[in-house]
Design a protein around this motif. Structure first.
Motif, PDB file in Angstrom:
ATOM      1  N   SER A  80      58.851  92.317 -10.816  1.00  0.00           N
ATOM      2  CA  SER A  80      59.585  91.922  -9.614  1.00  0.00           C
ATOM      3  C   SER A  80      60.185  90.530  -9.795  1.00  0.00           C
ATOM      4  O   SER A  80      59.460  89.569 -10.082  1.00  0.00           O
ATOM      5  N   ASP A  81      61.476  90.426  -9.602  1.00  0.00           N
ATOM      6  CA  ASP A  81      62.172  89.143  -9.716  1.00  0.00           C
ATOM      7  C   ASP A  81      61.946  88.358  -8.417  1.00  0.00           C
ATOM      8  O   ASP A  81      62.545  88.676  -7.387  1.00  0.00           O
ATOM      9  N   ILE A  82      61.094  87.344  -8.478  1.00  0.00           N
ATOM     10  CA  ILE A  82      60.782  86.555  -7.280  1.00  0.00           C
ATOM     11  C   ILE A  82      61.361  85.148  -7.376  1.00  0.00           C
ATOM     12  O   ILE A  82      60.886  84.232  -6.705  1.00  0.00           O
ATOM     13  N   PRO A 129      47.835  93.186  -4.032  1.00  0.00           N
ATOM     14  CA  PRO A 129      47.289  94.287  -4.849  1.00  0.00           C
ATOM     15  C   PRO A 129      46.867  93.824  -6.253  1.00  0.00           C
ATOM     16  O   PRO A 129      45.885  94.338  -6.802  1.00  0.00           O
ATOM     17  N   SER A 132      53.114  97.823  -3.438  1.00  0.00           N
ATOM     18  CA  SER A 132      53.836  96.707  -2.815  1.00  0.00           C
ATOM     19  C   SER A 132      55.063  97.182  -2.041  1.00  0.00           C
ATOM     20  O   SER A 132      55.636  96.425  -1.258  1.00  0.00           O
ATOM     21  N   ASP A 151      56.058  85.202   1.944  1.00  0.00           N
ATOM     22  CA  ASP A 151      56.902  86.182   2.629  1.00  0.00           C
ATOM     23  C   ASP A 151      56.054  87.441   2.805  1.00  0.00           C
ATOM     24  O   ASP A 151      55.595  88.033   1.831  1.00  0.00           O
ATOM     25  N   ASP A 159      57.088  90.214   4.244  1.00  0.00           N
ATOM     26  CA  ASP A 159      57.882  91.440   4.306  1.00  0.00           C
ATOM     27  C   ASP A 159      57.342  92.460   3.295  1.00  0.00           C
ATOM     28  O   ASP A 159      56.762  92.084   2.275  1.00  0.00           O
ATOM     29  N   LYS A 175      64.697  92.455  -7.040  1.00  0.00           N
ATOM     30  CA  LYS A 175      65.112  93.235  -8.205  1.00  0.00           C
ATOM     31  C   LYS A 175      63.885  93.617  -9.027  1.00  0.00           C
ATOM     32  O   LYS A 175      62.963  92.812  -9.192  1.00  0.00           O
ATOM     33  N   SER A 185      52.942  91.234  -0.543  1.00  0.00           N
ATOM     34  CA  SER A 185      52.796  92.636  -0.964  1.00  0.00           C
ATOM     35  C   SER A 185      52.718  92.768  -2.481  1.00  0.00           C
ATOM     36  O   SER A 185      52.173  93.739  -2.995  1.00  0.00           O
ATOM     37  N   ILE A 186      53.275  91.805  -3.180  1.00  0.00           N
ATOM     38  CA  ILE A 186      53.221  91.837  -4.645  1.00  0.00           C
ATOM     39  C   ILE A 186      51.872  91.313  -5.140  1.00  0.00           C
ATOM     40  O   ILE A 186      51.222  91.918  -6.000  1.00  0.00           O
ATOM     41  N   ASP A 220      63.927  83.855  -6.138  1.00  0.00           N
ATOM     42  CA  ASP A 220      64.439  83.310  -4.882  1.00  0.00           C
ATOM     43  C   ASP A 220      63.343  82.928  -3.899  1.00  0.00           C
ATOM     44  O   ASP A 220      63.628  82.476  -2.793  1.00  0.00           O
ATOM     45  N   HIS A 221      62.073  83.115  -4.284  1.00  0.00           N
ATOM     46  CA  HIS A 221      60.957  82.673  -3.446  1.00  0.00           C
ATOM     47  C   HIS A 221      60.081  81.661  -4.181  1.00  0.00           C
ATOM     48  O   HIS A 221      59.003  81.320  -3.703  1.00  0.00           O
ATOM     49  N   SER A 264      57.191  94.654   0.226  1.00  0.00           N
ATOM     50  CA  SER A 264      57.655  94.490  -1.161  1.00  0.00           C
ATOM     51  C   SER A 264      57.904  93.038  -1.536  1.00  0.00           C
ATOM     52  O   SER A 264      58.392  92.769  -2.618  1.00  0.00           O
ATOM     53  N   SER A 265      57.562  92.101  -0.664  1.00  0.00           N
ATOM     54  CA  SER A 265      57.783  90.707  -1.040  1.00  0.00           C
ATOM     55  C   SER A 265      56.476  90.025  -1.468  1.00  0.00           C
ATOM     56  O   SER A 265      55.529  90.711  -1.838  1.00  0.00           O
ATOM     57  N   ILE A 266      56.414  88.710  -1.381  1.00  0.00           N
ATOM     58  CA  ILE A 266      55.375  87.939  -2.066  1.00  0.00           C
ATOM     59  C   ILE A 266      53.945  88.443  -1.805  1.00  0.00           C
ATOM     60  O   ILE A 266      53.213  88.747  -2.734  1.00  0.00           O
TER      61      ILE A 266
END
Lengths: 138, 76
Positions: free
Chosen positions: A16-18, A74, B46, A62, A64, B21, A70-71, A20-21, A66-68
């Motif tokens: 996941s490209d994070i 898990p 996620s 974040d 939301d 992405k 949520s990544i 921007d966070h 699929s964001s921080i």
């Protein structure tokens, strides 16, 4: 060599490209200091031992889907190894834009931290497993 | 002493459904990932990706054989 200002560092966690966070990234490379001093001299002598590397990221939290959170939750909860990829810029890998990659494990995670009125940020330390840290230039 | 066994990887195709992405592919795109099952499960959990299932195979129609009973009626 040109001086370099970090502006668009590329940070990818478990694919996941994070970027921007992410507000800061630090790659810590170290090896255990093995004392091999003997009676042959008047000063200490050192040898490199096992690698003990880590990657520290400061993230803007974040919640939301699929964001921080949520990544990362898990990854911590399931104790799963994951890949971390970092480049100085988001450009393709090159001699002047090396790609650092490692297989890591997340042993600590603070999903919520901050003061009233402040940006919710979270610092994560990804511990590099075994000798999986690599530096690629192509 | 034996070598340490590293986790095996699997390759699957996914649709990107999250905001970030995945392997360079933006939301709505499709991506093929080769990962360990554990890290793949975390990515699915996620909400970043969903597996693209193979198209459902329609079973061939069952043929009905009609037999004459000899008394004029037809038995299926």
């Amino acid at each position: 060599m040109a001086r370099f200002v970090l502006k668009n560092c590329f940070v990818e966690i478990n694919m996941s490209d994070i970027s921007d966070h992410c507000s800061s990234a630090e790659i810590d490379l170290s090896k255990d200091d093995i004392d091999i001093t003997n009676f042959g001299g008047a000063g200490r002598e050192h040898a490199a031992g096992l690698q003990d590397n880590s990657i520290v990221l400061n993230l803007q939290q974040d919640f939301d889907a699929s964001s921080i959170d949520s990544i990362f939750f898990p990854l911590w909860d399931q104790e799963t190894e994951f890949t971390v990829t970092i480049r100085p810029t988001s450009d393709v890998v090159a001699a002047d834009n090396p790609e650092f990659t490692a297989t890591c494990i997340l042993l600590e995670y603070k999903p919520l931290s901050g003061d009233v009125g402040s940006l919710s940020e979270v610092s994560v330390t990804c511990m590099v497993q075994r000798d999986t840290f690599t530096r690629a230039t192509s | 002493m034996g070598a340490r066994r590293l986790p095996e990887t699997v390759t699957k195709r996914f649709k990107v459904i999250g905001k970030h992405k995945i392997a360079g592919v933006a939301k709505g795109g499709e991506v093929t990932l080769t990962m360990t099952p554990g890290s793949m499960n975390c990515l699915i959990e996620s909400g970043a990706i969903e597996e693209i299932s193979a198209p459902a195979v329609t079973p061939p129609p069952v043929k009905t054989v009609k037999k004459e009973t000899g008394n004029g009626s037809i038995r299926s």
